[in-house]
Write an enzyme that holds these catalytic residues in place. Structure first.
Site, PDB file in Angstrom:
ATOM      1  N   GLU A  57       0.820  -1.206   0.000  1.00  0.00           N
ATOM      2  CA  GLU A  57       0.000   0.000   0.000  1.00  0.00           C
ATOM      3  C   GLU A  57       0.859   1.263   0.000  1.00  0.00           C
ATOM      4  O   GLU A  57       0.514   2.266  -0.630  1.00  0.00           O
ATOM      5  CB  GLU A  57      -0.926  -0.002   1.224  1.00  0.00           C
ATOM      6  CG  GLU A  57      -1.934  -1.139   1.240  1.00  0.00           C
ATOM      7  CD  GLU A  57      -1.434  -2.386   1.970  1.00  0.00           C
ATOM      8  OE1 GLU A  57      -2.267  -3.108   2.528  1.00  0.00           O
ATOM      9  OE2 GLU A  57      -0.196  -2.618   1.977  1.00  0.00           O
ATOM     10  N   MET A 168      18.824 -46.135  -9.084  1.00  0.00           N
ATOM     11  CA  MET A 168      19.124 -47.537  -9.248  1.00  0.00           C
ATOM     12  C   MET A 168      19.329 -48.174  -7.871  1.00  0.00           C
ATOM     13  O   MET A 168      19.461 -47.479  -6.861  1.00  0.00           O
ATOM     14  CB  MET A 168      20.366 -47.718 -10.111  1.00  0.00           C
ATOM     15  CG  MET A 168      20.278 -47.045 -11.486  1.00  0.00           C
ATOM     16  SD  MET A 168      18.766 -47.472 -12.414  1.00  0.00           S
ATOM     17  CE  MET A 168      19.019 -49.230 -12.665  1.00  0.00           C
ATOM     18  N   ALA A 169      19.375 -49.472  -7.818  1.00  0.00           N
ATOM     19  CA  ALA A 169      19.510 -50.167  -6.545  1.00  0.00           C
ATOM     20  C   ALA A 169      20.783 -49.765  -5.814  1.00  0.00           C
ATOM     21  O   ALA A 169      20.831 -49.748  -4.573  1.00  0.00           O
ATOM     22  CB  ALA A 169      19.486 -51.680  -6.766  1.00  0.00           C
TER      23      ALA A 169
END
Length: 362
Positions: A57, A168-169
């Site tokens: 404002e 990935m694993a």
């Protein structure tokens, strides 16, 4: 019920766009925009740019000058009514001679919460609220979550393959997604008050966890590591740079004096895992509006199971990684279709070859 005109809608939409410019810099304050108009002519506008600085404002009134007298002010949030780091915006509007204030929504912050509207009405200013309120709430979902629910808004970022795998694993995961998706993540990091991860991710990946958008001013988000036994202190990248780092540890752990780091104890459950509700309450007390989570499937799944996830930010890459690879989420305990979690797709778009889904949790 207030009947708003087409001009009212047009100018409030403009105020909301202005407010969003502060997405990376206003925290812990809300984003606020303001447009001051004489009928359809805009005479002043502004947005809250940084906590401690002038509010929206004030910027709009400075631009409007004497033309603010008798004008309508469109604000995305109720003007403040208290003395904080800046004087009350409600008084500034009164002193400028504004005749009408249209607000998207009230401010639930205890020091405001209707007080701004009351001051304006006492001064004879017409106050109308509720215009585009849903959009205003969505804009400030983090601030509102902290004030109304005493916890931050939580977004979990995931990147996976078409078959729902994240690594990935053996833990290899660079890179599942392309450059456009990875650049997009930096923008989401920049708007967060905190980036949260777990000890397992830090030990496996040694991430820096900083926001690095291509351009634009932003406040470095707090890096939060959930590390009950402080096993990750030897991983230094999470403490590099200007962003602050907070380690949350078990109450029985004794943190060392460590440059560039802060420590706080968080309660554990009977199974030895963090009480995630208490973790979020602790972050809210530190003024965190939005938490951006980048962690492994166990922590992400635990947050979802605890009912603490508000959004999933999912990047899907056009590749297949196989059923031995690691899943997106773990520990959900879903055995029947009736238990399946249905999500709402709030946004879907392509980033290079990758699909980005913004999913809301009911």
């Amino acid at each position: 019920m207030t009947e708003f005109s087409a001009t009212d809608h047009l100018l409030m939409a403009r105020a909301l766009r202005l407010a969003e410019r502060g997405a990376w810099t206003t925290r812990p304050n809300p984003m606020v925009g303001c447009v001051i108009a004489q009928a359809e002519q805009v005479v002043g506008e502004g947005w809250h740019q940084r906590a401690g600085g002038p509010h929206a404002e004030v910027f709009a009134l400075r631009q409007a000058g004497m033309q603010a007298r008798g004008a309508t002010a469109y604000v995305t949030l109720e003007p403040c009514a208290h003395y904080g780091r800046t004087p009350p915006c409600a008084l500034a509007l009164i002193e400028a001679g504004v005749a009408r204030v249209v607000a998207a929504m009230g401010d639930p912050f205890p020091d405001v919460d209707g007080g701004g509207f009351a001051l304006l009405r006492q001064a004879g200013i017409t106050v109308e609220e509720g215009l585009m309120g849903d959009k205003a709430r969505q804009l400030n979902r983090g601030f509102l979550s902290r004030v109304e629910r005493a916890r931050p808004f939580v977004r979990v970022k995931l990147a996976g393959s078409l078959d729902g795998r994240t690594a990935m694993a053996n833990g290899e995961s660079k890179w599942i997604t392309g450059e456009a998706a990875r650049a997009d993540v930096q923008c989401w990091r920049a708007r967060a008050g905190a980036i949260l991860t777990g000890a397992a991710t830090v030990l496996a990946d040694d991430p820096q966890l900083t926001a690095r958008p291509a351009e634009g001013d932003f406040l470095p988000p707090l890096r939060v590591v959930l590390d009950a036994n402080l096993r990750t202190l030897g991983c230094r990248r999470v403490r590099e740079g200007d962003a602050p780092t907070l380690y949350l540890h078990a109450p029985i752990s004794t943190p060392p004096m460590l440059e560039g780091a802060d420590f706080a104890a968080a309660p554990l459950r009977d199974d030895g895992r963090f009480d995630l509700h208490a973790v979020m309450a602790l972050l809210a007390e530190r003024g965190i509006n939005e938490v951006h989570v980048e962690a492994g499937p166990t922590l992400c799944g635990a947050l979802l199971s605890a009912g603490l996830v508000d959004e999933l930010l999912l990047y899907v890459a056009p590749l297949l990684m196989g059923d031995d690879a690691r899943p997106l989420l773990a520990g959900l305990g879903i055995a029947h279709m009736a238990q399946a979690r249905r999500l709402h797709v709030a946004d879907a778009r392509m980033l290079g070859d990758d699909l980005r889904l913004l999913l809301r949790v009911a």
